[in-house]
Design an enzyme around this catalytic site. Structure first.
Site, short mmCIF file in Angstrom:
data_model
loop_
_atom_site.label_atom_id
_atom_site.label_comp_id
_atom_site.label_asym_id
_atom_site.label_seq_id
_atom_site.Cartn_x
_atom_site.Cartn_y
_atom_site.Cartn_z
N TRP A 14 30.66 -16.61 -30.09
CA TRP A 14 30.77 -14.89 -30.18
C TRP A 14 32.13 -14.58 -30.56
CZ3 TRP A 14 27.64 -12.81 -25.34
CH2 TRP A 14 26.37 -13.17 -25.37
N LYS A 15 33.09 -15.30 -30.53
CA LYS A 15 34.31 -15.08 -30.76
C LYS A 15 34.65 -13.87 -29.69
CE LYS A 15 34.06 -17.10 -35.30
NZ LYS A 15 34.60 -17.14 -36.67
N HIS A 98 39.10 -24.52 -32.49
CA HIS A 98 38.60 -23.91 -33.70
C HIS A 98 39.79 -23.52 -34.48
CE1 HIS A 98 36.84 -20.35 -35.54
NE2 HIS A 98 35.82 -20.89 -35.25
N GLU A 170 34.04 -27.41 -39.66
CA GLU A 170 34.05 -26.06 -39.87
C GLU A 170 35.04 -25.64 -41.14
OE1 GLU A 170 32.38 -23.31 -36.89
OE2 GLU A 170 34.23 -23.53 -36.77
N GLY A 176 33.36 -16.85 -41.60
CA GLY A 176 33.53 -15.30 -41.79
C GLY A 176 33.63 -14.94 -43.05
N SER A 216 29.47 -19.58 -41.85
CA SER A 216 28.70 -18.71 -42.74
C SER A 216 27.30 -19.35 -42.78
CB SER A 216 29.17 -18.25 -44.11
OG SER A 216 30.33 -17.56 -44.08
N GLY A 237 29.14 -18.19 -35.69
CA GLY A 237 29.80 -16.95 -35.54
C GLY A 237 29.04 -15.87 -35.98
N GLY A 238 29.30 -15.21 -36.88
CA GLY A 238 28.56 -13.71 -37.18
C GLY A 238 27.23 -13.63 -36.74
P1 13P Z 1 30.94 -17.47 -39.09
O1 13P Z 1 29.62 -18.14 -38.77
O2 13P Z 1 31.10 -16.02 -38.81
O3 13P Z 1 31.47 -18.07 -40.58
O4 13P Z 1 31.91 -18.28 -38.14
C1 13P Z 1 31.90 -19.72 -38.01
C2 13P Z 1 32.44 -20.07 -36.88
O5 13P Z 1 33.76 -19.97 -36.90
C3 13P Z 1 32.00 -20.59 -35.78
O6 13P Z 1 32.83 -21.28 -34.92
#
Ligand code: 13P
Length: 255
Positions: A14-15, A98, A170, A176, A216, A237-238
């Site tokens: 979720w950041k 991360h 990643e 993102g 992504s 993430g998103g």
């Molecule tokens: P996104 O899915 O938003 O690109 O982020 C990936 C991420 O950093 C998961 O740790």
């Protein structure tokens, strides 16, 4: 197929998003979607929502993780959180290294290694992140960069502990940005990581380790990425912020 030897793990990162009420709402929406799924479902939430999330997932198959942890047990480390504190609150996973922590908060391969060892010693499952920057890919050194990150993250960790670690590949340029690695690029990097693990610990251990793709990943591209032989899950993430989207990714991993 070796893929069957591994647990598929779909983890949301979720950041710095969602307060406690939003966390509870999300988990309540996720519960029926995650129920009866074969894959492991994890939500890595901000420290401030950990207690709420742990309570909300009670009695379900959803696990809760943190997004960072300090490697020392206690002491004068203002603003930091220890492994024992995360265990005490009921977290089971923790994201380590991360790229956002490497980029903005001075995380190095050395501190990734220290955090990973501390997490293992304290009974948390580390999700260790590796991945190259765009300029490194363009300079054709992805293999070198990722191999180095893996070697240093696992330094001094024996095979029994190594088998407990989850790796997230990643590529920084895909995080993102809406730019996803192609299925082939994701597979190639995850296979490279497994080959390096095989070199360090032997094939049976390497074949048992879950390697996720992150960057992504979304409801539209997850199924194809997860179908690849060495892509065993996702760190999202998103797309992990909406229960329906996250649920579609969980469904893709379950098939
Ligand atoms: P996104 O899915 O938003 O690109 O982020 C990936 C991420 O950093 C998961 O740790």
């Amino acid at each position: 197929m070796n893929k069957q030897l591994r647990k598929a793990i779909i983890a949301g990162n979720w950041k710095m998003n969602k307060n406690r009420a939003e966390a509870e709402l999300f988990i309540n929406e996720l519960k029926p979607i995650a129920a009866d799924k074969n894959c492991e479902v994890v939500v890595c939430v901000p420290f401030t929502s950990l207690a709420t999330a742990v309570e909300a997932v009670g009695g379900t198959n959803i696990k809760v993780g943190a997004q960072n942890v300090h490697f020392e047990a206690s002491g004068a480390f203002t603003g930091e959180i220890s492994v024992a504190m995360l265990k005490d609150i009921g977290a089971e996973y923790v994201i380590i290294g991360h790229s956002e922590r490497r980029q903005y908060f001075g995380e190095t391969d050395e501190t990734v290694n220290k955090r990973t060892k501390a997490a293992l010693a304290g009974g948390l499952i580390p999700i260790v992140c590796v991945g190259e920057h765009l300029w490194e890919r363009q300079a054709n050194i992805t293999e070198e960069v990722v191999s180095r990150q893996i070697k240093l993250a696992f330094a001094g960790i024996d095979a029994a502990d190594a088998a407990k670690i989850v790796i997230a590949y990643e590529p920084v340029w895909a995080i993102g940005t809406g730019l996803t690695a192609s299925n082939e690029q994701a597979q190639e990097a995850c296979k490279l990581i497994r080959d390096r693990l095989s070199g360090l610990y032997g094939k049976p251990v390497a074949d048992s380790i879950t390697i996720q793709y992150g960057g992504s990943m979304n409801a539209g591209n997850a199924a194809e990425l997860l179908a690849k032989e060495d892509v065993d899950g996702g760190l999202i993430g998103g797309a992990s912020l909406k229960a329906a989207d996250f649920g579609t990714i969980i469904d893709a991993a379950n098939n």
